[in-house]
Design a protein around this motif. Structure first.
Motif, short mmCIF file in Angstrom:
data_model
loop_
_atom_site.label_atom_id
_atom_site.label_comp_id
_atom_site.label_asym_id
_atom_site.label_seq_id
_atom_site.Cartn_x
_atom_site.Cartn_y
_atom_site.Cartn_z
N THR A 23 1.71 -3.66 -0.94
CA THR A 23 0.46 -2.91 -1.09
C THR A 23 0.61 -1.80 -2.11
OG1 THR A 23 -0.15 -3.42 1.20
CG2 THR A 23 -1.26 -1.55 0.17
N LEU A 24 1.71 -1.07 -2.06
CA LEU A 24 1.95 0.04 -2.97
C LEU A 24 2.03 -0.43 -4.42
CD1 LEU A 24 2.72 3.12 -3.26
CD2 LEU A 24 5.07 2.32 -3.30
N VAL A 25 2.77 -1.50 -4.67
CA VAL A 25 2.90 -2.02 -6.04
C VAL A 25 1.55 -2.46 -6.57
CG1 VAL A 25 3.86 -3.92 -7.42
CG2 VAL A 25 5.34 -2.60 -5.89
N ALA A 26 0.77 -3.16 -5.76
CA ALA A 26 -0.56 -3.59 -6.20
C ALA A 26 -1.42 -2.38 -6.57
CB ALA A 26 -1.24 -4.41 -5.09
N GLU A 27 -1.39 -1.37 -5.74
CA GLU A 27 -2.17 -0.15 -6.03
C GLU A 27 -1.68 0.54 -7.29
OE1 GLU A 27 -1.68 2.14 -2.46
OE2 GLU A 27 -3.18 0.98 -1.36
N GLN A 28 -0.38 0.72 -7.42
CA GLN A 28 0.19 1.44 -8.56
C GLN A 28 -0.04 0.70 -9.88
OE1 GLN A 28 2.02 4.53 -8.75
NE2 GLN A 28 1.05 4.81 -6.78
N LEU A 29 0.02 -0.63 -9.84
CA LEU A 29 -0.14 -1.41 -11.06
C LEU A 29 -1.59 -1.82 -11.33
CD1 LEU A 29 2.98 -3.77 -10.95
CD2 LEU A 29 2.76 -1.48 -11.95
N GLY A 30 -2.45 -1.58 -10.35
CA GLY A 30 -3.86 -1.95 -10.51
C GLY A 30 -4.05 -3.46 -10.58
N LYS A 31 -3.23 -4.19 -9.82
CA LYS A 31 -3.31 -5.65 -9.81
C LYS A 31 -3.65 -6.13 -8.40
CE LYS A 31 -0.09 -6.30 -13.58
NZ LYS A 31 0.89 -7.17 -14.17
#
Length: 111
Positions: A23-31
């Protein structure tokens, strides 16, 4: 995202870290999260600064990863890993890699 640590985590804790980091990576990368894969490897034989005290090595690879956001992503990932494992941020290394589309395979092809 691959997270490798010398800490022993229960299966439930490792799964929780994988889910939260996804979830964090998706949010941080906007993907969309549907393109994010995470892996958590625990109890690895690892050494850092001459010590086997708690440590983690993270690899984040992404198509179109801009250098301008890596400091913020590093901060967010360190906070998460510290909260979930107790590993101090100064014992966490993160390797960032921007992958060219044709060098990233998925679904029988490339992006």
């Amino acid at each position: 995202l691959k997270i490798q640590t010398n800490q022993a985590l229960s299966e439930a804790d490792a799964k929780s870290l994988a889910a939260k980091s996804s979830t964090l990576v998706a949010e941080q990368l906007g993907k969309p999260e549907r393109y994010v894969m995470t892996s958590v490897e625990t109890n690895s034989a690892m050494q850092f600064d001459g010590s086997d005290a708690g440590l983690a090595y993270l690899e984040l690879k992404s198509i179109g990863l801009p250098e301008s956001i890596t400091a913020d992503v590093s901060h967010a990932l360190c906070e998460l890993v510290t909260a979930e494992t107790g590993i101090r941020p100064e014992r966490i290394y993160i390797e960032f890699a921007d992958a060219p589309r044709k060098m990233w395979g998925w679904n029988g092809g490339t992006f």
